[in-house]
Design a protein around this motif. Structure first.
Motif, mmCIF file in Angstrom:
data_model
loop_
_atom_site.group_PDB
_atom_site.id
_atom_site.type_symbol
_atom_site.label_atom_id
_atom_site.label_comp_id
_atom_site.label_asym_id
_atom_site.label_seq_id
_atom_site.Cartn_x
_atom_site.Cartn_y
_atom_site.Cartn_z
ATOM 1 N N PRO A 1 0.825 -1.218 0.000
ATOM 2 C CA PRO A 1 0.000 0.000 0.000
ATOM 3 C C PRO A 1 0.855 1.262 0.000
ATOM 4 N N LEU A 2 0.320 2.308 -0.618
ATOM 5 C CA LEU A 2 1.016 3.586 -0.710
ATOM 6 C C LEU A 2 0.459 4.543 0.336
ATOM 7 N N PRO A 3 1.284 5.030 1.271
ATOM 8 C CA PRO A 3 0.788 6.020 2.247
ATOM 9 C C PRO A 3 0.428 7.324 1.536
ATOM 10 N N VAL A 4 -0.776 7.806 1.764
ATOM 11 C CA VAL A 4 -1.234 9.025 1.099
ATOM 12 C C VAL A 4 -1.931 9.949 2.090
ATOM 13 N N HIS A 5 -1.927 11.230 1.749
ATOM 14 C CA HIS A 5 -2.726 12.223 2.470
ATOM 15 C C HIS A 5 -3.969 12.468 1.627
ATOM 16 N N VAL A 6 -5.145 12.219 2.180
ATOM 17 C CA VAL A 6 -6.406 12.276 1.446
ATOM 18 C C VAL A 6 -7.089 13.623 1.704
ATOM 19 N N VAL A 7 -7.511 14.283 0.627
ATOM 20 C CA VAL A 7 -8.263 15.534 0.724
ATOM 21 C C VAL A 7 -9.616 15.300 0.049
ATOM 22 N N VAL A 8 -10.689 15.367 0.835
ATOM 23 C CA VAL A 8 -12.049 15.168 0.318
ATOM 24 C C VAL A 8 -12.717 16.538 0.275
ATOM 25 N N ALA A 9 -13.146 16.955 -0.936
ATOM 26 C CA ALA A 9 -13.685 18.308 -1.087
ATOM 27 C C ALA A 9 -14.983 18.285 -1.882
ATOM 28 N N GLN A 10 -15.931 19.109 -1.469
ATOM 29 C CA GLN A 10 -17.172 19.261 -2.214
ATOM 30 C C GLN A 10 -16.911 20.006 -3.522
ATOM 31 N N THR A 11 -17.800 19.802 -4.489
ATOM 32 C CA THR A 11 -17.757 20.562 -5.734
ATOM 33 C C THR A 11 -19.035 21.386 -5.844
ATOM 34 N N ASP A 12 -19.143 22.133 -6.950
ATOM 35 C CA ASP A 12 -20.352 22.943 -7.135
ATOM 36 C C ASP A 12 -21.492 22.137 -7.754
ATOM 37 N N ARG A 13 -21.293 20.841 -7.917
ATOM 38 C CA ARG A 13 -22.347 19.984 -8.460
ATOM 39 C C ARG A 13 -22.735 18.934 -7.422
ATOM 40 N N ARG A 14 -24.006 18.763 -7.207
ATOM 41 C CA ARG A 14 -24.461 17.726 -6.285
ATOM 42 C C ARG A 14 -24.166 16.365 -6.901
ATOM 43 N N GLY A 15 -23.804 15.427 -6.034
ATOM 44 C CA GLY A 15 -23.525 14.073 -6.503
ATOM 45 C C GLY A 15 -22.103 13.865 -6.971
ATOM 46 N N GLU A 16 -21.213 14.874 -6.779
ATOM 47 C CA GLU A 16 -19.807 14.748 -7.162
ATOM 48 C C GLU A 16 -18.918 15.278 -6.041
ATOM 49 N N VAL A 17 -17.983 14.453 -5.610
ATOM 50 C CA VAL A 17 -17.010 14.838 -4.584
ATOM 51 C C VAL A 17 -15.618 14.565 -5.140
ATOM 52 N N VAL A 18 -14.731 15.533 -5.025
ATOM 53 C CA VAL A 18 -13.353 15.355 -5.494
ATOM 54 C C VAL A 18 -12.509 14.782 -4.356
ATOM 55 N N VAL A 19 -11.821 13.688 -4.654
ATOM 56 C CA VAL A 19 -10.910 13.062 -3.692
ATOM 57 C C VAL A 19 -9.495 13.182 -4.257
ATOM 58 N N GLU A 20 -8.667 13.959 -3.581
ATOM 59 C CA GLU A 20 -7.278 14.167 -4.016
ATOM 60 C C GLU A 20 -6.353 13.396 -3.074
ATOM 61 N N LEU A 21 -5.419 12.667 -3.652
ATOM 62 C CA LEU A 21 -4.499 11.830 -2.872
ATOM 63 C C LEU A 21 -3.077 12.326 -3.093
ATOM 64 N N LEU A 22 -2.413 12.697 -2.024
ATOM 65 C CA LEU A 22 -1.034 13.173 -2.095
ATOM 66 C C LEU A 22 -0.131 12.125 -1.469
ATOM 67 N N PRO A 23 0.633 11.383 -2.278
ATOM 68 C CA PRO A 23 1.571 10.421 -1.685
ATOM 69 C C PRO A 23 2.497 11.125 -0.709
ATOM 70 N N LEU A 24 2.588 10.590 0.507
ATOM 71 C CA LEU A 24 3.354 11.279 1.545
ATOM 72 C C LEU A 24 4.816 11.402 1.161
ATOM 73 N N GLU A 25 5.365 10.371 0.511
ATOM 74 C CA GLU A 25 6.753 10.434 0.062
ATOM 75 C C GLU A 25 6.914 11.503 -1.011
ATOM 76 N N GLN A 26 5.980 11.543 -1.963
ATOM 77 C CA GLN A 26 6.028 12.532 -3.030
ATOM 78 C C GLN A 26 5.850 13.937 -2.482
ATOM 79 N N GLN A 27 4.944 14.070 -1.509
ATOM 80 C CA GLN A 27 4.714 15.387 -0.909
ATOM 81 C C GLN A 27 5.984 15.886 -0.231
ATOM 82 N N ALA A 28 6.668 14.981 0.499
ATOM 83 C CA ALA A 28 7.915 15.373 1.153
ATOM 84 C C ALA A 28 8.986 15.731 0.130
ATOM 85 N N ARG A 29 9.040 14.965 -1.003
ATOM 86 C CA ARG A 29 10.030 15.247 -2.041
ATOM 87 C C ARG A 29 9.747 16.582 -2.712
ATOM 88 N N GLN A 30 8.483 16.861 -2.984
ATOM 89 C CA GLN A 30 8.134 18.135 -3.604
ATOM 90 C C GLN A 30 8.485 19.304 -2.701
#
Length: 362
Positions: free
Chosen positions: A97-126
């Protein structure tokens, strides 16, 4: 006549979410019940399965603890929050499994949620890359300003020494004035080297990286004809790219020269080696921007390695690991690579030092 697509149709969603494919981060658009509506190319690569397999399936099942995402989606659907963050493990096909930081955010459309995954290793490298880039920019500004401030008084010192030489009598006194002139000239040459990358206008054209490597190889072998082997390990599929050929030759030559100096003992023993290796890197991120393809050039030597005390500072100006070194070769190489929107890294251990240059490809 073709009927207009419904804004809720899969084809319409693909068109609306197409911009997510340009992001380096992993992004999914998910329905409140957990059904994946869209997965971008980065998520597809990370999971190791096609987006067709992801879309329409329960997205929480892609995590080691699916209930966390189900709870977050339920909260987003009921407007309990606009954005929620937590850490999780992303399941991947055939690997850990890949350790990730999950960001769950609402959108302007009902029935759609954006889930953004930031790999913790990649985030640290960036974050590390951004920190190094900021430090590099600050160092270059400092050195450039300092060099400009040195030039005027340096010219005055040299001129005064020359005038003094005309007035003084005696061989010994004239030798003192000549020492001043010689040292002023040496400092002027150092200042010119510091300012060189900023004064020259780039000569942009098509660059074949293997022509660059061959030029560097011939120059190095001309200087060290015995005791050193320069090995080619090229990927012939690499395309040409736009860049400044002469500047890139200088950057690679500076790294190779640095390696040769570290290999002095092995050159004397006759078993020194430098490897010039080229490869294609895929889905590479520079400064939070994602590129589909990049040139990966390695300059590898079998020397003693970079001393641990210098590893975090080798690209700083005026930092050298050898007596009499100017400490500018690697700094100039880094500047040239950054001018090509790339990055340069060093991985070193006793017996193997690898300088890796990454430059985006078209």
């Amino acid at each position: 006549m073709t009927a207009p697509r419904s804004p809720r149709s899969p084809a319409s969603r693909q068109a609306r979410f197409q911009a997510f494919d340009l992001l380096a981060t992993l992004v999914a658009v998910v329905a409140p019940d957990g059904t994946a509506l869209f997965a971008n190319a980065a998520l597809e690569d990370a999971l190791g399965i096609s987006r067709r397999s992801i879309q329409g399936s329960p997205f929480p099942d892609c995590f080691t603890e699916p209930q966390l995402l189900r709870t977050a989606l339920a909260g987003a659907g009921s407007n309990e929050f606009a954005t929620l963050r937590y850490d999780a493990g992303l399941l991947r096909h055939g690997i850990d499994p890949l350790p990730v930081h999950v960001v769950v955010a609402q959108t302007d459309r009902r029935g759609e949620v954006v889930v953004e995954l930031l790999p913790l290793e990649q985030q640290a490298r960036q974050e590390r890359e951004q920190r190094l880039l900021d430090q590099s920019q600050a160092n270059k500004e400092l050195v450039r300003n300092l060099a400009h401030e040195i030039r005027n008084p340096l010219g005055g010192i040299r001129g005064a020494a020359q005038l003094l030489e005309l007035e003084v009598r005696g061989r010994e006194l004239k030798e003192y004035t000549r020492v001043i002139v010689r040292e002023a000239d040496r400092l002027q040459a150092l200042v010119d080297r510091l300012l060189q990358p900023h004064r020259r206008q780039p000569q942009v054209g098509d660059v074949n990286i293997h022509e660059v490597c061959e030029r560097v190889r011939s120059l190095v072998l001309a200087e060290f004809p015995r005791g050193l082997a320069v090995v080619r390990d090229y990927d012939a599929s690499l395309p040409e790219f736009r860049g400044d050929r002469e500047q890139l030759i200088q950057a690679v030559l500076n790294i190779a020269h640095n390696a040769c100096q570290a290999l002095a003992g092995r050159i004397a023993a006759g078993d020194a080696q430098i490897v010039l290796r080229t490869r294609v890197a895929r889905q590479v991120t520079f400064g939070r921007q994602r590129y589909r393809l990049a040139l990966e050039l390695h300059v590898i030597d079998n020397g003693p390695g970079v001393p641990p005390s210098l590893r975090d500072r080798i690209f700083y100006p005026l930092v050298s690991g050898r007596e009499g070194g100017s400490g500018l070769g690697l700094t100039l190489a880094q500047t040239i690579v950054q001018q090509h929107h790339g990055s340069i890294e060093c991985d070193s251990a006793p017996g193997r030092t690898d300088f890796k240059i990454l430059i985006p490809l078209p």
